[in-house]
Design a protein around this motif. Structure first.
Motif, short mmCIF file in Angstrom:
data_model
loop_
_atom_site.label_atom_id
_atom_site.label_comp_id
_atom_site.label_asym_id
_atom_site.label_seq_id
_atom_site.Cartn_x
_atom_site.Cartn_y
_atom_site.Cartn_z
N LYS A 296 37.36 46.17 52.35
CA LYS A 296 36.83 45.93 51.01
C LYS A 296 37.47 44.68 50.39
O LYS A 296 36.77 43.82 49.84
N GLU A 297 38.78 44.59 50.48
CA GLU A 297 39.49 43.44 49.91
C GLU A 297 39.07 42.14 50.56
O GLU A 297 38.77 41.15 49.88
N LYS A 298 39.03 42.13 51.89
CA LYS A 298 38.71 40.89 52.62
C LYS A 298 37.25 40.49 52.42
O LYS A 298 36.94 39.29 52.30
N LEU A 299 36.34 41.46 52.39
CA LEU A 299 34.93 41.14 52.14
C LEU A 299 34.75 40.56 50.74
O LEU A 299 33.99 39.61 50.54
N ASN A 300 35.44 41.14 49.78
CA ASN A 300 35.40 40.61 48.42
C ASN A 300 35.88 39.16 48.37
O ASN A 300 35.24 38.29 47.76
N ASN A 301 37.00 38.90 49.03
CA ASN A 301 37.54 37.55 49.06
C ASN A 301 36.56 36.58 49.72
O ASN A 301 36.36 35.44 49.25
N PHE A 302 35.93 37.03 50.80
CA PHE A 302 34.99 36.19 51.54
C PHE A 302 33.78 35.84 50.68
O PHE A 302 33.31 34.70 50.65
N LEU A 303 33.27 36.83 49.95
CA LEU A 303 32.12 36.59 49.08
C LEU A 303 32.47 35.65 47.93
O LEU A 303 31.68 34.79 47.55
N GLU A 304 33.66 35.81 47.38
CA GLU A 304 34.09 34.91 46.30
C GLU A 304 34.22 33.48 46.81
O GLU A 304 33.90 32.52 46.09
N GLU A 305 34.68 33.32 48.04
CA GLU A 305 34.89 31.99 48.60
C GLU A 305 33.58 31.32 48.97
O GLU A 305 33.41 30.10 48.78
N THR A 306 32.62 32.09 49.50
CA THR A 306 31.39 31.50 50.04
C THR A 306 30.19 31.62 49.11
O THR A 306 29.21 30.89 49.28
N ASN A 307 30.24 32.57 48.16
CA ASN A 307 29.08 32.86 47.31
C ASN A 307 27.86 33.15 48.16
O ASN A 307 26.73 32.73 47.84
N ALA A 308 28.04 33.86 49.25
CA ALA A 308 26.95 34.15 50.19
C ALA A 308 25.91 35.06 49.55
O ALA A 308 26.23 35.93 48.74
#
Length: 337
Positions: A296-308
């Motif tokens: 959950k934490e890593k997916l959140n970070n990834f979405l914030e970084e990429t705005n996918a």
């Protein structure tokens, strides 16, 4: 089932139909059907399969055939290619194959296109009978494929089935080339951040900055790939992840092999130099290993970084029960906030 979302973003599945060292292609296809049926029930949006050749650990070389098998075993999940390597095929053949799939399963088929061969040079020659074409021919090949779907009544050569069908075309890439082409054509774009993490942000920026609206899309739509290996304990997740590490290690050594069982210690099967290369390819931003909380934490970070706009998840896990559980853990995070 209706698509569920993680923080407002749909999640999808990338399946390489892994053949394990103790398994067979037949077993790989059975496992893929089981995974597709479960992920459909859990609310995943798409189920994509990838074209690779001369790789004993991947069963999806006849990609369109496997797509039909999966679509026939499911009811609502979108099924497609992630991707078909267009330079390996005459565009009319792909138009006919995916026109057939769309006619069988209306409104459920995606056509993701890549420009790499998905194999080595000798196998590329066996597929194409010539190596005269190059990746730079990809835009022309995409245009030719689109022409077969357009339904031009004056065309001398028509693809049946395929003629006049609106099948979603995606461009896939691990660099800026397909990002620019997708932007120019106003098509959705999927980036292979699960094995090219360092190029992700640059390619996404290029795609969004240069995007031109089309009849297909008014706004850019970017899907990004991540590796997720989730388990109920950190220890099991880390242990399961060694199968994927060994797979990448074999590819780097030019020794493609079936998916290997997990090992207790990667230090015993790799050199320090190889481990450093693995850490670069399987970057912790795009290769997420751990429990539900960590995912959950890593997916959140990834979405914030990429705005996918969407995330597609690859989980190269040796044991089918563990692979199912990994996707189930991800599913438990969807629509949870």
């Amino acid at each position: 089932m209706q698509t569920k979302r993680f923080n407002g973003v749909p999640l999808s599945v990338l399946d390489l139909a892994p053949i394990t060292e103790e398994g067979s292609p037949s077993e790989a296809f059975q496992n893929s059907v089981e995974l597709a049926q479960h992920t459909e029930k859990w609310g995943f949006h798409r189920y994509w399969l990838a074209e690779h050749h001369n790789m004993p650990g991947i069963a999806s070389s006849a990609t369109s055939v496997v797509i039909g098998h999966i679509a026939g075993a499911t009811n609502s999940i979108r099924v497609g290619s992630g991707g078909v390597m267009l330079p390996n095929h005459a565009p009319i053949v792909i138009a006919e194959q995916f026109g057939t799939l769309e006619s069988m399963y209306p409104g459920r088929i995606d056509l993701g296109l890549g420009r790499a061969p998905g194999t080595d040079q000798a196998t590329s020659y066996a597929l194409r009978r010539t190596l005269n074409s190059s990746p730079e021919d990809f835009p022309q090949q995409v245009a030719e494929l689109e022409h077969f779907f357009e339904g031009d009544p004056n065309a001398r050569v028509k693809a049946y089935p395929g003629h006049g069908l609106r099948i979603p075309i995606w461009l896939l890439g691990s660099s800026g080339f397909s990002a620019q082409l997708a932007a120019h054509k106003g098509l959705p774009f999927s980036f292979a951040s699960h094995f090219a993490p360092d190029n992700t942000l640059g390619a996404l920026k290029l795609y969004r900055d240069k995007f031109q609206p089309s009849d297909v899309l008014e706004q850019p739509y970017a899907m990004v790939g991540v590796n997720v290996i989730a388990a109920d304990t950190e220890e099991r997740a880390q242990w399961l992840s060694t199968s994927q590490q060994q797979q990448f290690l074999s590819l780097r050594r030019g020794e493609s092999s079936p998916l290997k069982a997990p090992v207790e210690n990667m230090d015993e099967v790799s050199t320090p130099f190889e481990r450093a290369a693995l850490e670069s390819t399987l970057d912790s931003r795009t290769t997420i290993v751990g429990t539900k909380e960590k995912v959950k934490e890593k997916l959140n970070n990834f979405l914030e970084e990429t705005n996918a706009d969407e995330v597609i998840i690859n989980s190269q896990i040796y044991y089918q029960k563990d692979r199912l559980r990994s996707y189930e853990i991800v599913a438990e995070l969807m629509d949870s906030e």
